[in-house]
Design a protein around this motif. Structure first.
Motif, PDB file in Angstrom:
ATOM      1  N   ILE A  89      55.751  68.581  30.837  1.00 15.14           N
ATOM      2  CA  ILE A  89      56.675  69.750  31.268  1.00 15.14           C
ATOM      3  C   ILE A  89      56.655  70.568  29.712  1.00 15.14           C
ATOM      4  O   ILE A  89      56.364  71.893  30.597  1.00 15.14           O
ATOM      5  CB  ILE A  89      57.491  69.476  31.376  1.00 15.14           C
ATOM      6  CG1 ILE A  89      58.311  68.149  32.340  1.00 15.14           C
ATOM      7  CG2 ILE A  89      58.963  70.709  31.584  1.00 15.14           C
ATOM      8  CD1 ILE A  89      57.286  68.887  33.896  1.00 15.14           C
ATOM      9  N   LEU A  90      56.343  70.662  28.910  1.00  7.13           N
ATOM     10  CA  LEU A  90      56.075  71.754  28.436  1.00  7.13           C
ATOM     11  C   LEU A  90      54.851  72.241  27.774  1.00  7.13           C
ATOM     12  O   LEU A  90      54.956  73.369  27.595  1.00  7.13           O
ATOM     13  CB  LEU A  90      56.247  70.907  26.924  1.00  7.13           C
ATOM     14  CG  LEU A  90      57.964  70.341  26.379  1.00  7.13           C
ATOM     15  CD1 LEU A  90      58.135  69.551  24.928  1.00  7.13           C
ATOM     16  CD2 LEU A  90      58.679  70.760  26.384  1.00  7.13           C
ATOM     17  N   ARG A  91      53.666  71.597  28.550  1.00  9.89           N
ATOM     18  CA  ARG A  91      52.436  72.246  28.539  1.00  9.89           C
ATOM     19  C   ARG A  91      52.984  73.488  29.732  1.00  9.89           C
ATOM     20  O   ARG A  91      52.285  74.687  29.375  1.00  9.89           O
ATOM     21  CB  ARG A  91      51.268  71.909  28.472  1.00  9.89           C
ATOM     22  CG  ARG A  91      50.812  70.589  27.403  1.00  9.89           C
ATOM     23  CD  ARG A  91      50.471  69.941  27.886  1.00  9.89           C
ATOM     24  NE  ARG A  91      49.275  69.276  26.514  1.00  9.89           N
ATOM     25  CZ  ARG A  91      48.941  67.768  25.879  1.00  9.89           C
ATOM     26  NH1 ARG A  91      48.243  67.105  27.230  1.00  9.89           N
ATOM     27  NH2 ARG A  91      48.385  67.686  24.922  1.00  9.89           N
ATOM     28  N   GLU A  92      53.469  72.461  30.395  1.00  5.97           N
ATOM     29  CA  GLU A  92      53.472  74.162  31.714  1.00  5.97           C
ATOM     30  C   GLU A  92      54.731  74.795  30.901  1.00  5.97           C
ATOM     31  O   GLU A  92      54.980  76.261  31.958  1.00  5.97           O
ATOM     32  CB  GLU A  92      53.826  73.338  33.064  1.00  5.97           C
ATOM     33  CG  GLU A  92      52.424  72.263  33.448  1.00  5.97           C
ATOM     34  CD  GLU A  92      53.477  71.475  34.613  1.00  5.97           C
ATOM     35  OE1 GLU A  92      54.015  72.176  35.171  1.00  5.97           O
ATOM     36  OE2 GLU A  92      52.621  70.954  35.366  1.00  5.97           O
ATOM     37  N   ASN A  93      55.240  74.827  30.730  1.00  5.54           N
ATOM     38  CA  ASN A  93      56.510  75.606  29.975  1.00  5.54           C
ATOM     39  C   ASN A  93      57.229  75.942  28.637  1.00  5.54           C
ATOM     40  O   ASN A  93      57.252  75.383  28.541  1.00  5.54           O
ATOM     41  CB  ASN A  93      57.906  74.884  30.901  1.00  5.54           C
ATOM     42  CG  ASN A  93      58.053  74.826  32.315  1.00  5.54           C
ATOM     43  OD1 ASN A  93      57.539  75.902  32.890  1.00  5.54           O
ATOM     44  ND2 ASN A  93      57.515  73.786  32.916  1.00  5.54           N
ATOM     45  N   PRO A  94      55.396  76.331  28.451  1.00  6.31           N
ATOM     46  CA  PRO A  94      55.857  76.374  27.109  1.00  6.31           C
ATOM     47  C   PRO A  94      57.161  77.318  26.448  1.00  6.31           C
ATOM     48  O   PRO A  94      57.623  77.197  24.892  1.00  6.31           O
ATOM     49  CB  PRO A  94      54.172  77.150  26.365  1.00  6.31           C
ATOM     50  CG  PRO A  94      53.890  78.337  27.355  1.00  6.31           C
ATOM     51  CD  PRO A  94      54.882  76.982  28.922  1.00  6.31           C
ATOM     52  N   ASP A  95      57.821  78.168  27.469  1.00  8.85           N
ATOM     53  CA  ASP A  95      59.021  79.283  26.745  1.00  8.85           C
ATOM     54  C   ASP A  95      60.100  77.884  26.226  1.00  8.85           C
ATOM     55  O   ASP A  95      61.226  78.032  25.861  1.00  8.85           O
ATOM     56  CB  ASP A  95      59.578  79.822  27.456  1.00  8.85           C
ATOM     57  CG  ASP A  95      59.786  79.682  29.257  1.00  8.85           C
ATOM     58  OD1 ASP A  95      58.910  78.395  29.291  1.00  8.85           O
ATOM     59  OD2 ASP A  95      60.543  80.026  30.135  1.00  8.85           O
ATOM     60  N   PHE A  96      60.030  76.895  26.624  1.00 15.36           N
ATOM     61  CA  PHE A  96      60.841  75.305  26.108  1.00 15.36           C
ATOM     62  C   PHE A  96      60.834  75.383  25.312  1.00 15.36           C
ATOM     63  O   PHE A  96      62.128  75.168  24.723  1.00 15.36           O
ATOM     64  CB  PHE A  96      60.944  74.719  27.533  1.00 15.36           C
ATOM     65  CG  PHE A  96      60.737  74.333  28.639  1.00 15.36           C
ATOM     66  CD1 PHE A  96      60.987  75.918  29.645  1.00 15.36           C
ATOM     67  CD2 PHE A  96      60.835  73.063  29.663  1.00 15.36           C
ATOM     68  CE1 PHE A  96      62.029  75.769  30.981  1.00 15.36           C
ATOM     69  CE2 PHE A  96      61.864  72.575  31.291  1.00 15.36           C
ATOM     70  CZ  PHE A  96      61.787  74.693  31.803  1.00 15.36           C
ATOM     71  N   MET A  97      60.086  76.004  24.558  1.00 14.97           N
ATOM     72  CA  MET A  97      59.861  75.288  23.150  1.00 14.97           C
ATOM     73  C   MET A  97      60.071  76.094  22.375  1.00 14.97           C
ATOM     74  O   MET A  97      60.094  75.787  20.837  1.00 14.97           O
ATOM     75  CB  MET A  97      58.522  74.872  22.212  1.00 14.97           C
ATOM     76  CG  MET A  97      58.360  73.491  23.125  1.00 14.97           C
ATOM     77  SD  MET A  97      56.416  72.989  23.037  1.00 14.97           S
ATOM     78  CE  MET A  97      56.507  72.580  21.489  1.00 14.97           C
ATOM     79  N   GLY A  98      60.348  77.466  22.532  1.00 11.07           N
ATOM     80  CA  GLY A  98      61.138  78.655  21.816  1.00 11.07           C
ATOM     81  C   GLY A  98      60.054  79.393  20.597  1.00 11.07           C
ATOM     82  O   GLY A  98      58.977  79.138  21.006  1.00 11.07           O
ATOM     83  N   LYS A  99      60.067  78.819  19.384  1.00  7.41           N
ATOM     84  CA  LYS A  99      59.071  79.434  19.159  1.00  7.41           C
ATOM     85  C   LYS A  99      57.979  78.047  17.881  1.00  7.41           C
ATOM     86  O   LYS A  99      57.420  78.893  17.484  1.00  7.41           O
ATOM     87  CB  LYS A  99      60.227  79.758  17.029  1.00  7.41           C
ATOM     88  CG  LYS A  99      60.692  78.401  16.350  1.00  7.41           C
ATOM     89  CD  LYS A  99      61.754  79.134  15.342  1.00  7.41           C
ATOM     90  CE  LYS A  99      62.050  77.565  14.911  1.00  7.41           C
ATOM     91  NZ  LYS A  99      62.872  77.736  13.853  1.00  7.41           N
ATOM     92  N   HIS A 100      58.304  77.499  18.991  1.00 10.38           N
ATOM     93  CA  HIS A 100      56.843  76.174  18.889  1.00 10.38           C
ATOM     94  C   HIS A 100      56.202  76.195  19.712  1.00 10.38           C
ATOM     95  O   HIS A 100      55.285  75.449  20.245  1.00 10.38           O
ATOM     96  CB  HIS A 100      57.696  74.890  18.490  1.00 10.38           C
ATOM     97  CG  HIS A 100      58.539  74.592  17.712  1.00 10.38           C
ATOM     98  ND1 HIS A 100      58.270  74.650  16.448  1.00 10.38           N
ATOM     99  CD2 HIS A 100      59.349  74.695  17.185  1.00 10.38           C
ATOM    100  CE1 HIS A 100      58.556  74.612  15.149  1.00 10.38           C
ATOM    101  NE2 HIS A 100      60.870  74.782  15.976  1.00 10.38           N
ATOM    102  N   ALA A 101      56.414  77.720  20.660  1.00  8.11           N
ATOM    103  CA  ALA A 101      55.635  77.505  22.024  1.00  8.11           C
ATOM    104  C   ALA A 101      54.371  77.141  22.009  1.00  8.11           C
ATOM    105  O   ALA A 101      53.393  77.254  23.218  1.00  8.11           O
ATOM    106  CB  ALA A 101      56.039  79.309  22.675  1.00  8.11           C
ATOM    107  N   ASN A 102      53.727  77.467  21.432  1.00  4.67           N
ATOM    108  CA  ASN A 102      51.973  77.823  20.704  1.00  4.67           C
ATOM    109  C   ASN A 102      51.320  76.207  20.570  1.00  4.67           C
ATOM    110  O   ASN A 102      50.850  75.926  20.786  1.00  4.67           O
ATOM    111  CB  ASN A 102      51.511  79.162  19.649  1.00  4.67           C
ATOM    112  CG  ASN A 102      51.802  80.019  20.481  1.00  4.67           C
ATOM    113  OD1 ASN A 102      51.929  80.577  21.193  1.00  4.67           O
ATOM    114  ND2 ASN A 102      52.119  80.766  19.741  1.00  4.67           N
TER     115      ASN A 102
END
Length: 335
Positions: free
Chosen positions: A71-84
């Motif tokens: 889910i986090l790979r599909e929605n990197p914005d869920f991780m905020g500053k850790h999106a990359n």
């Protein structure tokens, strides 16, 4: 109240943990924290994990049944500053039930792990004591400075315990275990652990125990000797902690390091109509770990999510404002 979910992607969601049956574990994560995992003993539950050795699975909402990592790979914005980070969280959160002593061990730092463990992270960690038997203790460093030769000899002779500093523990204690510190959780302790996203553990001593197949567990003495801090450790004292009160909630910062921050929320809105506003960390995800009681999360679009003791909730960095009603305690983790 029945949980209701809409098609909103960025709502908080429950996580289902991966379980570990290490030989020192017990049953309390099942009986007291509601973990329905069919392994015995149940030593650890990896509540919020994108680590390949124990992936958490989404347990509610639109993404139910899929791994948190996916889910986090599909929605990197869920991780905020850790999106990359390609869906890899920088932290891993566990419950630990020490029915017996854990091995005496040490973890490498980031520099060593990157160079000698294929680019992995090292492992600094924080322990919050959920419960402790009257005689419960942990091992934290050495009583005094020791040489590498002395340590190696004591391991060969089985006498290392005489050098290990033992510390009595109590419910609500916190300890930060920096990478390189020799340590062990001992029997009778129930722990919430927040750590770097790593599974690198170098065992120094395991009490000559055998596993269910009659084999001694692997030791990693050479690697451990390369990373262990040989200086004597000061007796770890509990830090000054200040509860801040507002209507329906008291909060305190219980740990902060360069890898994560952990707050404790004590919530009681049973006698008030004032819901608790959850104040998330800036531009990052948060993880809520319910360690006592239960409650309901209200979103500003009318959705709700029930949580109970033992539940773990992932709050995306771009989640809408949430409010909480209930009576209990949460550990709130951000980074």
């Amino acid at each position: 109240m029945t949980n209701k979910y809409s098609s909103s992607d960025n709502c908080p969601f429950l996580l289902e943990p991966a379980g570990k049956d290490y030989l020192w574990g017990g049953t309390r994560l099942k009986t007291e924290f509601g973990k329905q995992i069919d392994i015995n003993p149940l030593a650890e539950t990896w509540e919020c994990s994108t680590h390949k050795d124990g992936l958490s699975v989404v347990a509610s909402g639109k993404f139910k049944g899929r791994t948190l990592q996916a889910i986090l790979r599909e929605n990197p914005d869920f991780m905020g500053k850790h999106a990359n980070n390609n869906g890899e969280l920088p932290i891993l959160i566990k419950f630990i039930d020490a029915f017996k002593n854990l091995s005496v061990q040490v973890h490498p730092n980031d520099k060593y792990a990157k160079e000698y463990e294929n680019g992995q992270l090292g492992k600094s960690e924080m322990w919050y004591v959920l419960d402790a038997a009257p005689d419960a203790e942990l091992i934290y460093g050495f009583y005094h400075d020791i040489t590498k030769e002395q340590l190696k000899k004591s391991l060969d002779e089985g006498t290392v315990e005489k050098y290990l500093q033992k510390v009595k523990i109590h419910k609500n204690d916190t300890f930060f275990i920096e990478a390189g510190t020799v340590h062990a959780i001992c029997k009778g302790a129930l722990i919430a652990e927040i750590q770097e996203n790593s599974n690198l553990t170098y065992r120094l001593f395991d009490y000559n125990r055998t596993d269910k197949n009659g084999k001694k567990r692997e030791l990693h003495i050479d690697k451990a000797l390369n990373v262990v801090n040989l200086k004597g450790s000061a007796n770890p004292r509990q830090p000054m902690r200040t509860l801040k009160y507002r209507q329906g909630v008291a909060t305190e910062l219980i740990s902060r390091c360069k890898y994560f921050q952990v707050w404790r929320y004590i919530i009681n809105t049973e006698c008030t109509r004032q819901l608790v506003n959850f104040e998330s960390s800036e531009n990052t995800f948060n993880v809520l770990l319910c360690i006592e009681g239960c409650g309901i999360i209200f979103l500003n679009n009318g959705e709700t999510l029930n949580f109970f003791k033992g539940d773990c909730i992932f709050v995306p960095a771009n989640a809408s404002e949430i409010k909480i009603h209930g009576k209990g305690q949460l550990l709130v983790v951000g980074c």
